[in-house]
Design an enzyme around this catalytic site. Structure first.
Site, PDB file in Angstrom:
ATOM      1  CB  SER A 174      66.414  43.510  62.363  1.00  0.00           C
ATOM      2  OG  SER A 174      65.661  44.610  61.877  1.00  0.00           O
ATOM      3  CE1 TYR A 187      62.754  43.156  66.675  1.00  0.00           C
ATOM      4  CE2 TYR A 187      63.466  44.892  65.184  1.00  0.00           C
ATOM      5  CZ  TYR A 187      63.089  43.578  65.406  1.00  0.00           C
ATOM      6  OH  TYR A 187      63.049  42.695  64.355  1.00  0.00           O
TER       7      TYR A 187
END
Length: 282
Positions: A174, A187
């Site tokens: 990400s 995350y």
């Protein structure tokens, strides 16, 4: 400018695509060219979002596709229908990639069904928005790491005995691994771990002819978004990117295809960045 519905914020992870407004774009944009003809692929989190777009694109390119999903039965069935409409074969496997025994069962099922495994796309993930880091619970941290990191490790461990020379592993990391995200600290940490895992595995497996690469998407309109953020964040999602909008799943899937096929035969340990132009380094 696209208007995202704020009355469709979801209260479960990883979210349901069939409840999103507007629906994400997942269909491939161009005809297939046989780049995955005869290949067999496993895609975790393949029921929706980037996973669904990748599954349909792989099918169009000739691959048989197994999608792994947590509990989103309707989304999984929609993805299977799309895979089969491309003239390919697909199966859906329901369960939690954070449990190693389930990962073992999935790989065994695919190999039994089709006799081979060529591509593993580790895409399943969860995220939970939290304003105050001190409020991130131990349970949330463990769950996020178990899905996002342990799940990728378990799937690779189970897949490796079946991956030969020319096989490919692609991980979804990400933009948050590079830039952080103050509402998604746990995350972002998992995605940093996935980035390091990708680079380390690439070195480990290079001698066996198995390539390991990754993609680091920016703001992409997937079920994780309405399942993670409050209405005001959903409404303005992606507007701060240099391109001024969120990306769609079918804008990420081609990067995964490239890293999974022979077009990228001289690449391993690298990450592609379908992120709308964010100024970050590799």
């Amino acid at each position: 400018m696209t208007q995202f519905s704020t009355n469709r914020v979801q209260d479960q992870q990883p979210g349901l695509e069939d409840e999103m407004s507007p629906p994400p774009d997942y269909m491939p944009r161009f005809p297939g060219s046989g780049r995955l003809e005869g290949k067999v692929a496993i895609i975790t989190g393949g029921d929706s979002g980037i996973g669904r777009a990748t599954a349909v694109l792989f099918a169009r390119e000739g691959a048989r596709v197994a999608i792994i999903y947590l509990n989103e039965d309707d989304d999984a069935e929609t993805t299977l229908e799309a895979v089969r409409s491309e003239g390919s074969q697909g199966i859906a496997l329901r369960g939690d990639v954070g449990e190693k025994a389930f990962c073992r069962e999935c790989v065994a099922r695919v190999v039994k069904e089709w006799g081979r495994l060529d591509i593993l796309v580790n895409n399943a993930a969860e995220q939970h928005s939290q304003d105050a880091f001190e409020d991130v619970s131990e349970e949330q941290i463990e769950a996020t790491f178990r899905t996002n990191v342990f799940g990728q490790m378990f799937m690779v461990q189970e897949a490796l005995p079946h991956l030969g020379e020319g096989a490919a592993i692609v991980a979804t990391t990400s933009i948050t691994a590079y830039r952080g995200q103050d509402l998604l600290i746990d995350y972002a940490s998992t995605k940093g771990a996935v980035l390091s895992l990708t680079r380390a595995l690439a070195q480990k497996l290079a001698g066996s002819g198995v390539r390991v690469n990754g993609v680091a998407p920016g703001p992409i309109w997937t079920p994780l978004i309405p399942a993670s953020f409050p209405p005001d964040k959903v409404e303005s999602f992606g507007e701060s990117s240099p391109l001024g909008r969120p990306g769609q799943p079918n804008e990420v899937a081609p990067s995964i295809l490239f890293l999974s096929c022979e077009d990228s035969s001289y690449m391993t340990g690298h990450v592609l960045h379908p992120d709308g132009g964010a100024p970050i380094g590799d």
